[in-house]
Design an enzyme around this catalytic site. Sequence first.
Site, PDB file in Angstrom:
ATOM      1  N   GLN A 153      36.000  44.614  33.537  1.00  0.00           N
ATOM      2  CA  GLN A 153      37.570  44.538  33.644  1.00  0.00           C
ATOM      3  C   GLN A 153      38.354  45.913  34.408  1.00  0.00           C
ATOM      4  O   GLN A 153      39.765  45.911  34.706  1.00  0.00           O
ATOM      5  CB  GLN A 153      38.072  44.000  32.645  1.00  0.00           C
ATOM      6  CG  GLN A 153      37.950  42.533  32.007  1.00  0.00           C
ATOM      7  CD  GLN A 153      38.341  41.813  33.386  1.00  0.00           C
ATOM      8  OE1 GLN A 153      39.117  41.906  33.928  1.00  0.00           O
ATOM      9  NE2 GLN A 153      37.644  40.320  32.963  1.00  0.00           N
TER      10      GLN A 153
ATOM     11  N   HIS B  75      34.521  41.537  24.453  1.00  0.00           N
ATOM     12  CA  HIS B  75      34.454  40.103  25.325  1.00  0.00           C
ATOM     13  C   HIS B  75      32.520  39.438  24.413  1.00  0.00           C
ATOM     14  O   HIS B  75      32.116  40.637  24.247  1.00  0.00           O
ATOM     15  CB  HIS B  75      33.983  40.123  26.926  1.00  0.00           C
ATOM     16  CG  HIS B  75      33.264  39.028  27.180  1.00  0.00           C
ATOM     17  ND1 HIS B  75      32.383  38.354  27.179  1.00  0.00           N
ATOM     18  CD2 HIS B  75      34.146  38.393  28.152  1.00  0.00           C
ATOM     19  CE1 HIS B  75      32.425  37.422  28.512  1.00  0.00           C
ATOM     20  NE2 HIS B  75      33.233  37.494  28.773  1.00  0.00           N
TER      21      HIS B  75
ATOM     22  N   CYS C 111      35.514  34.073  25.636  1.00  0.00           N
ATOM     23  CA  CYS C 111      34.629  34.589  25.248  1.00  0.00           C
ATOM     24  C   CYS C 111      34.924  36.037  24.800  1.00  0.00           C
ATOM     25  O   CYS C 111      34.339  36.618  24.485  1.00  0.00           O
ATOM     26  CB  CYS C 111      34.421  34.902  26.474  1.00  0.00           C
ATOM     27  SG  CYS C 111      33.431  33.838  28.141  1.00  0.00           S
TER      28      CYS C 111
ATOM     29  N   LYS D 243      33.594  39.742  39.907  1.00  0.00           N
ATOM     30  CA  LYS D 243      34.927  40.241  39.817  1.00  0.00           C
ATOM     31  C   LYS D 243      35.899  41.912  40.569  1.00  0.00           C
ATOM     32  O   LYS D 243      36.616  42.314  39.927  1.00  0.00           O
ATOM     33  CB  LYS D 243      34.741  41.231  38.678  1.00  0.00           C
ATOM     34  CG  LYS D 243      34.741  40.195  37.173  1.00  0.00           C
ATOM     35  CD  LYS D 243      34.995  40.490  35.611  1.00  0.00           C
ATOM     36  CE  LYS D 243      34.193  39.935  35.193  1.00  0.00           C
ATOM     37  NZ  LYS D 243      35.044  38.382  34.802  1.00  0.00           N
TER      38      LYS D 243
ATOM     39  N   ASP E 122      31.778  48.819  28.368  1.00  0.00           N
ATOM     40  CA  ASP E 122      31.587  47.492  29.582  1.00  0.00           C
ATOM     41  C   ASP E 122      33.078  48.099  30.561  1.00  0.00           C
ATOM     42  O   ASP E 122      34.037  47.768  29.919  1.00  0.00           O
ATOM     43  CB  ASP E 122      32.087  46.426  28.215  1.00  0.00           C
ATOM     44  CG  ASP E 122      32.327  44.767  28.971  1.00  0.00           C
ATOM     45  OD1 ASP E 122      32.113  44.884  30.373  1.00  0.00           O
ATOM     46  OD2 ASP E 122      32.160  43.551  28.301  1.00  0.00           O
TER      47      ASP E 122
HETATM   48  N1  7TS Z   1      32.889  42.383  30.319  1.00  0.00           N
HETATM   49  C1  7TS Z   1      33.881  40.947  30.097  1.00  0.00           C
HETATM   50  C2  7TS Z   1      34.979  42.818  29.498  1.00  0.00           C
HETATM   51  C3  7TS Z   1      34.924  40.475  30.737  1.00  0.00           C
HETATM   52  O1  7TS Z   1      35.681  40.314  30.765  1.00  0.00           O
HETATM   53  C4  7TS Z   1      33.235  39.746  31.273  1.00  0.00           C
HETATM   54  C5  7TS Z   1      33.646  38.430  31.916  1.00  0.00           C
HETATM   55  C6  7TS Z   1      32.229  40.323  30.969  1.00  0.00           C
HETATM   56  C7  7TS Z   1      32.229  41.712  30.070  1.00  0.00           C
HETATM   57  C8  7TS Z   1      31.064  38.912  31.590  1.00  0.00           C
HETATM   58  O2  7TS Z   1      30.916  39.285  32.944  1.00  0.00           O
HETATM   59  P1  7TS Z   1      29.658  38.291  33.313  1.00  0.00           P
HETATM   60  O3  7TS Z   1      30.027  38.486  34.595  1.00  0.00           O
HETATM   61  O4  7TS Z   1      27.992  38.529  32.937  1.00  0.00           O
HETATM   62  O5  7TS Z   1      29.996  37.362  32.417  1.00  0.00           O
HETATM   63  N2  7TS Z   1      34.945  37.724  31.511  1.00  0.00           N
HETATM   64  C9  7TS Z   1      35.368  36.782  32.199  1.00  0.00           C
HETATM   65  C10 7TS Z   1      36.923  36.466  31.727  1.00  0.00           C
HETATM   66  O6  7TS Z   1      37.785  37.108  31.000  1.00  0.00           O
HETATM   67  N3  7TS Z   1      36.954  34.730  31.854  1.00  0.00           N
HETATM   68  O7  7TS Z   1      35.706  34.370  32.481  1.00  0.00           O
HETATM   69  C11 7TS Z   1      34.531  35.849  32.381  1.00  0.00           C
END
Ligand code: 7TS
Length: 425
Positions: free
Chosen positions: A218, A138, A381, A241, A215
């Site tokens: 997910q 990501h 992303c 999430k 990371d």
């Molecule tokens: N890493 C992964 C693997 C992700 O899927 C996401 C967000 C992030 C980092 C960042 O998370 P945040 O909470 O800091 O924004 N992924 C997604 C997505 O797949 N669709 O919207 C956000």
Amino acid sequence: MKVIDQNKSHLKSENSLLSVDNIRKDFPILDRMINGHKLVYLDNAATTQKPQTVIDAITSYYAGFNANVHRGLHTLAEEATSAMEKTRDKTAAFIGGVKREEIVFTRNATESINLVVSSWGKKNIKQGDRIVITQMEHHANLVPWIMLAKETGAELEYIPIDQNGYLNLSNINNIITPKTKIVALTHMSNVLGTINPVAEIISLAHKNNALVLIDGAQSVPHMPVDVKTLDADFYVFSAHKMLGPTGVGVLYAREEILNEMEPVIFGGEMINEVRFDFADWAELPMKFEAGTPNIADLVAFAPALDYLNKIGMDKIRQHEIEITTYGLEELRKLDFIKIFGPDNVLDRGGVISFVDDKIHSHDLSQYLDSKGVAVRAGHHCAQPLVKLLGVTSTSRASFYIYNTNDEVDQLVEALKAARRYFVNG
Ligand code: 7TS
């Protein structure tokens, strides 16, 4: 004032399968109608919906014990501090029982990674060092490392992916070498769903004296994760999430590493002693948490963790394997749909990215929305990855504890209807 009632939950924990009908009753938003249809929410990889206990906890804090934390000695301040710090204990327990000092709260997974890059990275990465990431990251675990490599003159090396959406580890001994200082990779891809063999990669990295950042944005929401067993050095994720509120991120790092790291945001709450010409830092984890934190949302993350614990992460993983198996089977019957990611459902999480061979994913997702089905469309992303897949965007259905096979059927029916509307109409 509404209080948080842990017993109000309608969960059944004795079944091997989740009691999804009962779970759904805890999520008020699932009763919403969208464009005349009952909402089918399949965008859980972006953010999950929130159970009533989480929603109530935010109100409880503001209505009952709103105060700033870690500084007041009055009752409200003590209650607020205690509730927020209880969330830290629950978070530490949730990822395998780490020390509470090893849990740093941030705004999201992105900020957690940026903290590691800005603090540990800038101190430890020098010209000629190697940073290893993968082709399926990501942007949150890609852009900060690009910037660090540019700034320091370090090499940025990628573990490639293969045709089936797995990491290709055939050349790994030439990628992770004694020059490597950090390996940063996702535990589960938000596009392909691939669950990566992180324990194996961590072990190899450690043999080369490199640290590893995982990371877990997910993975932590969807399967049991024990960061100690994995032997991760840094592990990051986001509360939103996993049923929790937005605005709460987690950085886990081993205590000795956090002790060596300098803070990157300075001010109140993070100091030990300040004189006119001097400041030193508070104990862990406070030295990384300058300023007033996101107290209400931190307080409300606790009932989200309680909710997941009550069901059990093993059962959540099992449920997602079942619904993803069904989703893959049904989508494979549609000869106009191409699915990305591993064929073997055991190697993937509850994420299915796909394209229709004639309809652009943005048009498709808008059409699905007209039938009440919420999926995400775009590059998710992960622009370089989606480009590697040979497309500019995909549609993505992603599942969680409240999703049903019936909802998969509604997705499939809507995909067929889109075909009639755009192609054969
Ligand atoms: N890493 C992964 C693997 C992700 O899927 C996401 C967000 C992030 C980092 C960042 O998370 P945040 O909470 O800091 O924004 N992924 C997604 C997505 O797949 N669709 O919207 C956000």
